[in-house]
Design a protein around this motif. Structure first.
Motif, PDB file in Angstrom:
ATOM      1  N   LEU A 259       0.816  -1.211   0.000  1.00  0.00           N
ATOM      2  CA  LEU A 259       0.000   0.000   0.000  1.00  0.00           C
ATOM      3  C   LEU A 259       0.851   1.264   0.000  1.00  0.00           C
ATOM      4  O   LEU A 259       0.520   2.245  -0.666  1.00  0.00           O
ATOM      5  N   GLU A 404      -9.956   4.097  -5.369  1.00  0.00           N
ATOM      6  CA  GLU A 404      -9.137   4.621  -4.286  1.00  0.00           C
ATOM      7  C   GLU A 404     -10.000   5.163  -3.154  1.00  0.00           C
ATOM      8  O   GLU A 404      -9.706   4.947  -1.970  1.00  0.00           O
ATOM      9  N   PHE A 407     -11.579   2.237  -1.263  1.00  0.00           N
ATOM     10  CA  PHE A 407     -10.584   1.580  -0.420  1.00  0.00           C
ATOM     11  C   PHE A 407     -10.285   2.418   0.817  1.00  0.00           C
ATOM     12  O   PHE A 407     -10.180   1.886   1.933  1.00  0.00           O
ATOM     13  N   PHE A 408     -10.155   3.718   0.646  1.00  0.00           N
ATOM     14  CA  PHE A 408      -9.859   4.585   1.783  1.00  0.00           C
ATOM     15  C   PHE A 408     -11.003   4.588   2.787  1.00  0.00           C
ATOM     16  O   PHE A 408     -10.780   4.524   4.007  1.00  0.00           O
ATOM     17  N   PHE A 411     -11.001   1.356   4.667  1.00  0.00           N
ATOM     18  CA  PHE A 411      -9.885   1.339   5.606  1.00  0.00           C
ATOM     19  C   PHE A 411     -10.230   2.107   6.886  1.00  0.00           C
ATOM     20  O   PHE A 411      -9.996   1.632   8.001  1.00  0.00           O
ATOM     21  N   ILE A 412     -10.822   3.273   6.733  1.00  0.00           N
ATOM     22  CA  ILE A 412     -11.215   4.072   7.897  1.00  0.00           C
ATOM     23  C   ILE A 412     -12.306   3.355   8.689  1.00  0.00           C
ATOM     24  O   ILE A 412     -12.281   3.303   9.936  1.00  0.00           O
ATOM     25  N   SER A 414     -12.987   0.078   8.877  1.00  0.00           N
ATOM     26  CA  SER A 414     -12.465  -1.092   9.584  1.00  0.00           C
ATOM     27  C   SER A 414     -11.631  -0.682  10.793  1.00  0.00           C
ATOM     28  O   SER A 414     -11.663  -1.341  11.841  1.00  0.00           O
ATOM     29  N   PHE A 415     -10.879   0.408  10.670  1.00  0.00           N
ATOM     30  CA  PHE A 415     -10.087   0.885  11.800  1.00  0.00           C
ATOM     31  C   PHE A 415     -10.983   1.330  12.956  1.00  0.00           C
ATOM     32  O   PHE A 415     -10.741   0.990  14.125  1.00  0.00           O
TER      33      PHE A 415
END
Length: 712
Positions: A259, A404, A407-408, A411-412, A414-415
């Motif tokens: 990444l 993109e 995906f971003f 990602f946020i 899941s965090f």
């Protein structure tokens, strides 16, 4: 087809009162049937579909000859010419109209050649009161041509401005407007789509993640690739080794490098100069009578940062992300056996155990990489991520969210979600609702518990718990079903029976635990039976025998059974394939990715053999110079175990994404040959088990995506 032609002609000559559609069709039909030695035409779809397996038809681009048009009648041509039954507003014909498979200059002689004589003023004369000038197409049949391969109507084009909206595969979108050309294009689109399927991987998961094309001009061996690859290699290996000594440990995987490497590569693309540099290096191998040196030209910035550079960086990070298993031997010697040997011993031990696995990976490529059936499911995930990151990078997408951005956002999300089961409400990680109802029941805790039970009612909302032994999204469904069935039979049925029957004194220990116990029920203290780095039988008799829980004992038995099953299954099902691969080369493979790889030279086998020989010598130096208690013959046996099981276990992992370790069988073998020597046992286990594991880790990088699928 007749109604479609009639409608197209009537629409095109709507304003021409002297144009008679029936007369044009009748004259076209009579001339077609009276032509010399031409068989009755059939619809081109039957011939095209019949010839699809033999290769798609080449594009036919007839030259245009300007002739003088006459308004007094139909233009006359030589024998064998047919009038085109539709007025043409284009300057040339292109057939097939969608995709060209071969250059125009390479049209084989076995095809019919078309030449078009199109009147320059045909469009203007169409609206006159005189008869329309009808362009003609000369058909000159080759000597061995198939006379009914193409129909005249298959290359007719209309002047209609309406076009069907089609998707990327050539299929018509819902609600699109059709005209005469589209009826012919449907057949060609379907034929081209079927041909693309035939020239692709036979496995749908591979087709979905990997492209069947390649750009041979894309640079891969670049300065920025080496710079970023070495940087990620050093950082990931150092950080993982640092955190591995702590609990809970943190492991940085190659996904982080995958990444981060893309924006880092784009930054290098912007700041590095495109200037070329020249250096002089020794030439190897040197030609007879040739110079000893050679000048090399290179640039720091060969162009846009591409997917092949990105893939090589990820490969370099992936081979070190798992760490070096031999460092655990060094730590155990320092902590438990008070053996603080020199850095030279540590370097030779680590390098030899790692490099032998790399050399075996290159040797067994023909068995685990070249065959198309070796798909490596975990590697396909990386291939899909590479394509996602590079397909639309820096380009806005219309009609939907960019990859993109998606995906971003994921990602946020899941965090943020991990904060809930990881810190705020940890019960979501181990949602043992049955044990909450009966917290004081031993039977319920043994069957439904998580820490020391069989986990029958285990539910989790924590992805870290779900993917603890690997992501279930990567493993094929049928493999997961087999694993779950084995879990139910062995651990949910047989294990409780053995436990409550008190087999191996199991009732005095937890039903499931990762430790061994002594005769008092305490965790076994191994330091009481190890004197000066060796096992002391007298101290063992004075202390206690060793007892292991039921699940621990079953896992050891299943490890032995699985190795035997893998060996038998490979011999019964794949023995002929393995023998064939001994005699084959990459050029013998029919898979599209193997054929695309033929554009690049293969790494010579002697490179891998040389690296393996050097590592082998380092291993002998390690066990002979220092007092490891491991003889050379035992060292050879450990390598033989790894070599024997490499291909069978590699095939299992390449197909099912499941790997069976050799750690248990190597412990048994060395314990029989060299009893009472723990340091020798650890080194034997490392050369036997880690050699195979390191080889398979590198083989997975050589396969799709990380070599074959991205063609590096």
């Amino acid at each position: 087809m007749g109604d479609a032609v009639r409608s197209a002609l009537a629409r095109d000559h709507l304003n021409d009162p002297n144009y008679d559609v029936d007369d044009v069709l009748r004259r076209s039909s009579s001339e077609r049937t009276s032509s010399a030695s031409l068989s009755p035409s059939v619809h081109p779809s039957s011939t095209i579909r019949r010839r699809a397996n033999a290769g798609p038809p080449p594009p036919l681009s007839p030259p245009i000859h300007q002739t003088t048009s006459h308004s007094s009648g139909v233009q006359q041509g030589p024998a064998g010419t047919f009038p085109l039954i539709s007025s043409i507003h284009h300057s040339a014909h292109q057939f097939p109209p969608q995709q060209s498979y071969l250059p125009t200059s390479t049209v084989p002689n076995t095809r019919q050649s078309y030449s078009s004589h199109i009147a320059s003023g045909s469009k203007a004369q169409t609206s006159s009161h005189n008869a329309s000038a009808v362009p003609r197409i000369n058909i000159q049949a080759a000597q061995d041509a198939d006379q009914d391969e193409y129909d005249l109507e298959s290359i007719a084009q209309t002047s209609s401005s309406r076009r069907v909206s089609r998707d990327s595969y050539g299929f018509e979108k819902k609600g699109a407007v059709r005209d005469y050309d589209d009826m012919e294009m449907d057949t060609r689109s379907e034929m081209e789509f079927e041909d693309d399927i035939e020239d692709d991987s036979p496995y749908p998961e591979v087709r979905a993640a990997v492209a069947n094309t390649d750009d041979v001009s894309m640079p891969a061996n670049t300065f920025r690739m080496w710079l970023l690859g070495m940087l990620f290699t050093v950082l990931i290996a150092g950080l993982n080794q640092f955190f591995s000594m702590r609990y809970p440990s943190i492991q940085i995987t190659a996904l982080v490098a995958q990444l981060v490497a893309l924006p880092a590569g784009k930054i290098c693309e912007r700041i590095f100069t495109a200037r070329y540099f020249t250096i002089t290096l020794p030439k190897f191998p040197r030609e007879a009578g040739g110079p000893w040196t050679h000048k090399y030209r290179f640039t720091l910035n060969p162009g846009p940062f591409n997917i092949k550079e990105h893939c090589l960086i990820t490969v370099m990070a992936n081979v070190v992300a798992g760490g070096a298993y031999a460092t655990d031997i060094i730590a155990a010697q320092r902590i438990f056996y008070e053996q603080r040997w020199s850095a030279a011993y540590q370097l030779t031990l680590v390098i030899s155990t790692q490099m032998i696995g790399f050399s075996l990976a290159g040797v067994c490529r023909r068995f685990l990489v070249w065959p198309s059936s070796m798909i490596w499911p975990a590697t396909l995930v990386n291939a899909a991520l590479f394509n996602t990151l590079h397909s639309t990078y820096g380009r806005p997408e219309q009609g939907h969210m960019s990859r993109e951005r998606f995906f971003f956002l994921m990602f946020i999300a899941s965090f943020l979600w991990y904060l809930i089961p990881g810190y705020l409400f940890t019960a979501l990680s181990m949602f043992n609702w049955v044990c909450w109802i009966w917290p004081n029941s031993d039977v319920v805790n043994n069957l439904f518990g998580y820490n020391h039970g069989l986990g029958m009612g285990f539910i989790t909302f924590d992805w870290a718990m779900i993917s603890y032994t690997g992501s279930p999204l990567v493993t094929p469904w049928w493999a997961e079903a087999n694993v779950f069935a084995s879990l139910v039979v062995m651990y949910w049925i047989i294990a409780p029976i053995l436990y409550y029957k008190n087999v191996f004194f199991a009732r005095y220990m937890p039903i499931s635990a990762p430790w061994s116990f002594d005769n008092t029920g305490a965790i076994y203290n191994s330091t009481r039976v190890i004197i000066d780095g060796q096992f002391d039988p007298v101290a063992f008799r004075d202390y206690s025998p060793l007892y292991i829980p039921t699940v621990f004992a079953l896992s050891y038995g299943l490890s032995f059974a699985s190795l035997t099953a893998i060996t038998v299954h490979t011999i019964l099902w794949y023995r002929h394939d393995i023998m064939r691969q001994f005699r084959s080369s990459l050029r013998d493979e029919t898979d599209v990715h193997a054929r695309l790889m033929q554009a690049y030279p293969e790494v010579p086998q002697w490179w891998y053999a040389t690296m393996g020989f050097v590592a082998f010598i380092l291993g002998i130096i390690t066990i002979e110079v220092w007092d490891t208690k491991l003889p050379v013959w035992a060292y050879l046996i450990s390598l033989l175990v790894a070599i024997i099981y490499l291909v069978p276990i590699g095939m299992l992992q390449a197909i099912t994404n499941q790997q069976v370790g050799l750690n248990v069988i190597t412990e048994l073998i060395v314990g029989y040959f060299l009893p009472g020597k723990p340091v020798a046992m650890m080194i034997f286990k490392t050369f036997g088990y880690i050699t195979m594991a390191q080889a398979l880790a590198f083989v997975s990088d050589l396969s799709e995506p990380l070599a074959v699928y991205t063609l590096i």
